[in-house]
Design an enzyme around this catalytic site. Structure first.
Site, PDB file in Angstrom:
ATOM      1  N   ASN A  37      21.405  57.060   8.305  1.00  0.00           N
ATOM      2  CA  ASN A  37      20.472  58.148   8.636  1.00  0.00           C
ATOM      3  C   ASN A  37      20.979  59.112   9.712  1.00  0.00           C
ATOM      4  OD1 ASN A  37      20.104  56.139  10.544  1.00  0.00           O
ATOM      5  ND2 ASN A  37      17.882  56.323  10.626  1.00  0.00           N
ATOM      6  N   GLU A  76      19.940  47.304  17.275  1.00  0.00           N
ATOM      7  CA  GLU A  76      19.039  48.468  17.220  1.00  0.00           C
ATOM      8  C   GLU A  76      18.435  48.476  15.828  1.00  0.00           C
ATOM      9  OE1 GLU A  76      18.351  50.459  19.682  1.00  0.00           O
ATOM     10  OE2 GLU A  76      19.897  49.911  21.115  1.00  0.00           O
ATOM     11  N   CYS A 107      14.445  55.727  12.874  1.00  0.00           N
ATOM     12  CA  CYS A 107      13.803  54.516  13.394  1.00  0.00           C
ATOM     13  C   CYS A 107      12.728  54.874  14.413  1.00  0.00           C
ATOM     14  CB  CYS A 107      14.845  53.614  14.021  1.00  0.00           C
ATOM     15  SG  CYS A 107      15.875  54.503  15.182  1.00  0.00           S
ATOM     16  N   GLU A 115      21.122  51.460  24.266  1.00  0.00           N
ATOM     17  CA  GLU A 115      22.229  52.394  24.059  1.00  0.00           C
ATOM     18  C   GLU A 115      21.906  53.681  24.800  1.00  0.00           C
ATOM     19  OE1 GLU A 115      22.682  52.503  19.705  1.00  0.00           O
ATOM     20  OE2 GLU A 115      24.372  51.139  19.993  1.00  0.00           O
TER      21      GLU A 115
HETATM   22  P1  NAP Z   1      20.709  48.588   6.457  1.00  0.00           P
HETATM   23  O1  NAP Z   1      20.518  48.375   5.018  1.00  0.00           O
HETATM   24  O2  NAP Z   1      20.416  47.481   7.378  1.00  0.00           O
HETATM   25  O3  NAP Z   1      22.215  49.076   6.615  1.00  0.00           O
HETATM   26  C1  NAP Z   1      22.778  49.394   7.861  1.00  0.00           C
HETATM   27  C2  NAP Z   1      24.233  49.029   7.855  1.00  0.00           C
HETATM   28  O4  NAP Z   1      24.340  47.619   7.668  1.00  0.00           O
HETATM   29  C3  NAP Z   1      25.051  49.671   6.748  1.00  0.00           C
HETATM   30  O5  NAP Z   1      26.322  49.979   7.254  1.00  0.00           O
HETATM   31  C4  NAP Z   1      25.137  48.554   5.718  1.00  0.00           C
HETATM   32  O6  NAP Z   1      26.285  48.621   4.918  1.00  0.00           O
HETATM   33  C5  NAP Z   1      25.247  47.354   6.633  1.00  0.00           C
HETATM   34  N1  NAP Z   1      24.927  46.073   6.027  1.00  0.00           N
HETATM   35  C6  NAP Z   1      24.066  45.777   5.024  1.00  0.00           C
HETATM   36  N2  NAP Z   1      24.092  44.442   4.778  1.00  0.00           N
HETATM   37  C7  NAP Z   1      24.984  43.886   5.641  1.00  0.00           C
HETATM   38  C8  NAP Z   1      25.472  42.568   5.900  1.00  0.00           C
HETATM   39  N3  NAP Z   1      25.040  41.515   5.217  1.00  0.00           N
HETATM   40  N4  NAP Z   1      26.397  42.407   6.862  1.00  0.00           N
HETATM   41  C9  NAP Z   1      26.848  43.443   7.559  1.00  0.00           C
HETATM   42  N5  NAP Z   1      26.442  44.710   7.374  1.00  0.00           N
HETATM   43  C10 NAP Z   1      25.513  44.934   6.433  1.00  0.00           C
HETATM   44  O7  NAP Z   1      19.849  49.787   7.018  1.00  0.00           O
HETATM   45  P2  NAP Z   1      19.799  51.258   6.475  1.00  0.00           P
HETATM   46  O8  NAP Z   1      18.893  51.287   5.318  1.00  0.00           O
HETATM   47  O9  NAP Z   1      21.165  51.821   6.307  1.00  0.00           O
HETATM   48  O10 NAP Z   1      19.196  52.019   7.734  1.00  0.00           O
HETATM   49  C11 NAP Z   1      17.862  52.151   7.939  1.00  0.00           C
HETATM   50  C12 NAP Z   1      17.377  51.162   8.973  1.00  0.00           C
HETATM   51  O11 NAP Z   1      18.061  51.362  10.192  1.00  0.00           O
HETATM   52  C13 NAP Z   1      15.922  51.360   9.285  1.00  0.00           C
HETATM   53  O12 NAP Z   1      15.252  50.131   9.378  1.00  0.00           O
HETATM   54  C14 NAP Z   1      15.949  52.050  10.640  1.00  0.00           C
HETATM   55  O13 NAP Z   1      14.789  51.891  11.402  1.00  0.00           O
HETATM   56  C15 NAP Z   1      17.134  51.425  11.262  1.00  0.00           C
HETATM   57  N6  NAP Z   1      17.649  52.265  12.349  1.00  0.00           N
HETATM   58  C16 NAP Z   1      17.481  51.818  13.612  1.00  0.00           C
HETATM   59  C17 NAP Z   1      17.911  52.589  14.674  1.00  0.00           C
HETATM   60  C18 NAP Z   1      17.731  52.112  16.080  1.00  0.00           C
HETATM   61  O14 NAP Z   1      18.407  52.624  16.953  1.00  0.00           O
HETATM   62  N7  NAP Z   1      16.871  51.152  16.364  1.00  0.00           N
HETATM   63  C19 NAP Z   1      18.521  53.820  14.435  1.00  0.00           C
HETATM   64  C20 NAP Z   1      18.676  54.255  13.122  1.00  0.00           C
HETATM   65  C21 NAP Z   1      18.234  53.439  12.085  1.00  0.00           C
HETATM   66  P3  NAP Z   1      26.237  49.254   3.430  1.00  0.00           P
HETATM   67  O15 NAP Z   1      25.898  50.662   3.626  1.00  0.00           O
HETATM   68  O16 NAP Z   1      27.600  49.035   2.930  1.00  0.00           O
HETATM   69  O17 NAP Z   1      25.178  48.492   2.687  1.00  0.00           O
END
Ligand code: NAP
Length: 485
Positions: free
Chosen positions: A158, A257, A291, A465
């Protein structure tokens, strides 16, 4: 302009030990344009062997990098800040292409993301320990700060730039080396950033970037390696929990995060127009795919009608379309699954008794679009108030008393961002103290700031962060006991 110019053909490969190369077996991974579903380009699809080589490079570079002068590390970050700023338009176009956000929105992220490099260029030279006399006299206590060691960074789609610079900036400043795995859906910005850091003078092996579709095996392999000392992850709570479990055997240090479910409280004494302005930012930044996005609008019943009406007019006036087109305010969501999930939450809320003020249904057709939507009279327990929406939908639920508002706001497993609109100072203090969130925005819809500690509690994770706190995540403390002499 097309931001793809930032990357040469080789730079769609793996960046390991200061060199660009193909993945084992020449495997590639498509990058999709979310505005029409077509293939934009492709990048290397690393094997587990490639990933281990990236860690080898980080481990090899660690000792010499830790010995560099803080000023040298700071200057590299400052140079990189200057280069990103010079190329802000190119970065904005590239991010808009791969992620869908509008170019104007992406420019905002470039500014925000680059600031982490400037802030940590300034912090690199302020790492210090302490010297004190033991309370009983006699011995002296000295503390030294040292880099944690090789890190693994996993970032979401994102905010393709800022979620990287928020980790890379403090890690470079602290003297850590790293392997970065960007989201498979938006790898291009991180590759462009790696090329830029190389140009800024970052030595080979300090930063290694690996793109891969074998994500689960990749994290398992690197976390199973006792040379890796730290994992910083931004993404979903589900994946965060997997990484926490995988860290147990090696007791890696962690920063998590994770997801959010931000309440946006509007009290009866609020300036409703200001609250609507704030809501537009807190909800519509990144099309709601943030997020920190306001997820639940909790509005006092005496102002809910006015707030819904004004917010509905503003949301309804936004133009939806391809992020690179002039005049477009809202780009596509990241993929088909996202459109389906947002649509399902809206349909369920309507079924639960919510009224549609504006929007409500995906248009269909090519691209992953969902219209800005406002729902009124959403029951507090409707699924849309429980889950992270991650789309441009504002569900409004009413409350009658401050006590009610706080109870509803805290009634979530998450604890990242929260927002409060009130003109009462005493209430402001009560809210800051009683809301169970890592961040509270008062009469403001935008809380992210590189100089502030960003992070959550409960299922939103742990660690911070940005700010002075951010660099501590990359430092260990050694205590030295000294005799009085
Ligand atoms: P996601 O599905 O958890 O993916 C995030 C990252 O994790 C991607 O690089 C993904 O790789 C990787 N990943 C997935 N499965 C994994 C595993 N088993 N081992 C290691 N890495 C793995 O989340 P998203 O859909 O991309 O992002 C949205 C989420 O991020 C939302 O819940 C949002 O709230 C959260 N977010 C939080 C913050 C914060 O600072 N708190 C900021 C931004 C977003 P692939 O792309 O290769 O699947």
């Amino acid at each position: 302009m097309n931001g793809l110019d930032l990357l040469g053909p080789q730079q769609r490969g793996l960046y390991i030990g200061g060199a660009w190369r193909e993945a084992e077996g020449g495997r590639r991974l498509d990058v999709i344009d979310p505005a029409d579903g077509s293939v934009l380009t492709d990048v290397a699809d690393a094997s587990i062997g490639d990933a281990v080589e990236a860690l080898d490079a980080a481990v090899e570079a660690q000792a010499s990098w830790a010995r560099t002068a803080p000023r040298e590390r700071g200057e590299i970050l400052r140079t990189a800040f200057g280069l990103i700023t010079e190329r802000a338009d190119e970065f904005a176009h590239l991010m808009s292409l791969e992620m869908g956000k509008t170019v104007a929105e992406a420019r905002g992220e470039v500014g925000y993301g680059a600031e982490f490099f400037r802030w940590y260029s300034e912090e690199a030279v302020r790492i210090h320990g302490r010297w004190m006399q033991a309370p009983a006299g006699g011995s002296r206590l000295l503390t030294i700060k040292k880099p944690v060691g090789p890190c693994l960074f996993i970032t979401p789609w994102n905010f393709p730039l800022a979620m990287g610079t928020r980790k890379i900036g403090p890690a470079i400043a602290a003297g850590c080396t790293m392997v970065v795995k960007p989201a498979s859906q938006t790898p291009l910005t991180m590759l462009a950033l790696a090329a830029l850091l190389e140009e800024a003078g970052l030595p080979a092996g300090v930063l290694n970037v690996v793109t891969t579709s074998h994500t689960g095996e990749f994290s398992q392999a690197l976390q199973g390696d006792d040379r890796l000392r730290k994992v910083s992850f931004t993404g979903s709570t589900g994946v965060g929990k997997v990484l926490v479990r995988q860290s147990a055997d090696q007791l890696q240090r962690l920063s998590m995060e994770l997801g959010g479910n931000a309440p946006f409280l509007v009290f009866e004494d609020a300036d409703v127009d200001a609250a609507v302005d704030g809501a537009m930012i807190a909800k519509m930044r990144n099309m709601g795919e943030a997020c920190t996005a306001a997820n639940r609008f909790l509005v006092h019943s005496s102002v809910a009608g006015e707030f819904a009406d004004k917010l509905g007019k503003r949301m309804g006036s936004l133009t939806v379309g391809r992020g690179q087109t002039d005049g477009v305010d809202v780009g596509p969501l990241i993929d088909e699954k996202a459109v389906e999930s947002v649509g399902r939450l809206v349909t369920d809320a309507i079924h639960d008794g919510a009224r549609v003020v504006v929007g409500g249904e995906a248009p269909g057709g090519p691209g992953y679009f969902f219209p800005p939507t406002v729902l009124l009279d959403v029951p507090a327990d409707s699924e849309i108030n429980v889950q992270e929406i991650f789309g441009p939908v504002a569900p409004i639920t009413t409350f009658e008393s401050e006590e009610d508002a706080v109870r509803l706001a805290n009634d979530t497993e998450y604890g990242l961002a929260s927002y409060v609109y009130t003109r009462d100072l005493a209430r402001t203090i009560r809210m800051a103290e009683s809301l169970e969130f890592g961040m509270v925005g008062i009469n403001s819809g935008l809380i992210s700031n590189p100089a502030a500690p960003f992070g959550g509690v409960k299922s939103s994770g742990f660690g911070r962060e940005g700010g002075f706190e951010g660099i501590e995540e990359y430092l260990e403390t050694t205590y030295v006991a000294l005799p009085a002499g």
